[in-house]
Write an enzyme that holds these catalytic residues in place. Structure first.
Site, short mmCIF file in Angstrom:
data_model
loop_
_atom_site.label_atom_id
_atom_site.label_comp_id
_atom_site.label_asym_id
_atom_site.label_seq_id
_atom_site.Cartn_x
_atom_site.Cartn_y
_atom_site.Cartn_z
N HIS A 20 32.32 -21.64 32.14
CA HIS A 20 31.43 -21.33 33.27
C HIS A 20 32.24 -20.47 34.25
CE1 HIS A 20 28.64 -25.09 32.89
NE2 HIS A 20 27.94 -24.01 32.56
N CYS A 33 31.99 -27.95 40.41
CA CYS A 33 30.90 -28.33 39.50
C CYS A 33 30.13 -29.55 40.01
CB CYS A 33 31.43 -28.72 38.12
SG CYS A 33 32.55 -27.55 37.39
N1 ARG Z 1 30.26 -31.36 30.61
C1 ARG Z 1 29.60 -30.38 31.38
C2 ARG Z 1 29.15 -29.22 30.49
O1 ARG Z 1 29.87 -28.89 29.59
C3 ARG Z 1 30.48 -29.88 32.48
C4 ARG Z 1 29.82 -28.91 33.40
C5 ARG Z 1 30.73 -28.38 34.45
N2 ARG Z 1 30.00 -27.60 35.38
C6 ARG Z 1 30.40 -26.43 35.90
N3 ARG Z 1 29.67 -25.89 36.81
N4 ARG Z 1 31.47 -25.81 35.44
O2 ARG Z 1 28.09 -28.65 30.65
#
Ligand code: ARG
Length: 266
Positions: free
Chosen positions: A164, A260
């Protein structure tokens, strides 16, 4: 004033594997996770002056704690996320209901396009950036840009650990950014360097990037950053910021940290 949406970790766990950080064999400790999350929200409210809004956690949706992925909010409009992995798709209706019941104008992308909200879309004062390839689709940003009346510069994410945009790029209130150049291809690196002058770029080492140094929350002069990134903290201080650390080991096991766990509502 800064309003953030958070979701308590009542049902948080590592129940599936959708990024390289997650291993169901290496679960998160629920007690430690709760203590860490509570410390994060206390720090945001008491030390940084943020106002927190909450969404009820839902059993069976362990990643709902990562509210950054609910969508992207601008004024009273929200563009809802459409998750790449089926494991997270049921979160969409939960977040939709939350925004609708609070009178937001809810925008949806065409079906079949993936977009993971503020996890993949971040702005400095004059430029918006959209991370794509790992989770969001590059085409999603055309629609998001139209809905919000913003130009979005797409950045390809090339390292699966930084899936992300908010895992490798963090705009600060004064126009600076914290970033990990290795997460971007050459074009992306050049685009960032073109838009943000060298004196305003804090490039973090891989060592601190894997401790989620870029997954920080900036509220005015305050920056809440996951523990273990002393070099980045020093750079922030030099630039006049007040960095605060918080231990978030149990959330890093899921591939997420401070940023996050929050969604900017204004
Ligand atoms: N386990 C989650 C996923 O893989 C973590 C999300 C983390 N969020 C972020 N905005 N980076 O989707």
């Amino acid at each position: 004033m800064s309003r953030l949406l958070v979701c308590s970790p009542d049902h948080y766990q590592i129940a599936y594997e959708i990024n390289p950080w997650m291993s169901v064999k290496r679960g998160a400790d629920p007690t430690v996770a709760r203590v860490q999350w509570t410390a994060l929200v206390a720090m945001l409210e008491k030390n940084c002056g943020a106002t927190l809004e909450r969404i009820e956690p839902v059993a069976g949706l362990p990643d709902m704690v990562f509210t950054a992925n609910a969508g992207v909010v601008a004024g009273r409009t929200v563009v809802l996320s459409q998750f790449r992995y089926k494991e997270r798709r049921p979160e969409e209706t939960q977040f939709e209901r939350w925004f609708e019941s609070r009178g937001y104008q809810v925008k949806r992308l065409p079906p079949g396009l993936y977009f993971e909200g503020a996890g993949d879309m971040l702005g400095t004062r004059d430029t918006w950036f959209g991370g794509y390839l790992q989770r969001s689709d590059i085409h999603a940003f055309r629609y998001v840009g139209e809905f919000l009346g913003r130009e979005i510069l797409p950045l390809e994410l090339v390292d699966p650990r930084f899936y992300h945009l908010d895992t490798c790029f963090c705009p600060l209130s004064g126009g600076e950014v914290i970033w990990f150049p290795g997460a971007f291809d050459r074009y992306g690196q050049a685009a960032i360097m073109d838009r943000i002058p060298a004196a305003k770029r804090i490039a973090v080492s891989e060592e601190e990037a894997v401790r989620f140094a870029c997954n920080a929350v900036c509220i005015g002069k305050h920056v809440v950053i996951p523990e273990g990134s002393p070099v980045t903290m020093g750079r922030l201080e030099q630039l006049g910021y007040a960095p605060h650390t918080v231990g978030l080991s149990e959330f890093i096991k899921s591939g997420g940290a401070a940023k996050c766990l929050t969604l900017a509502l204004d």
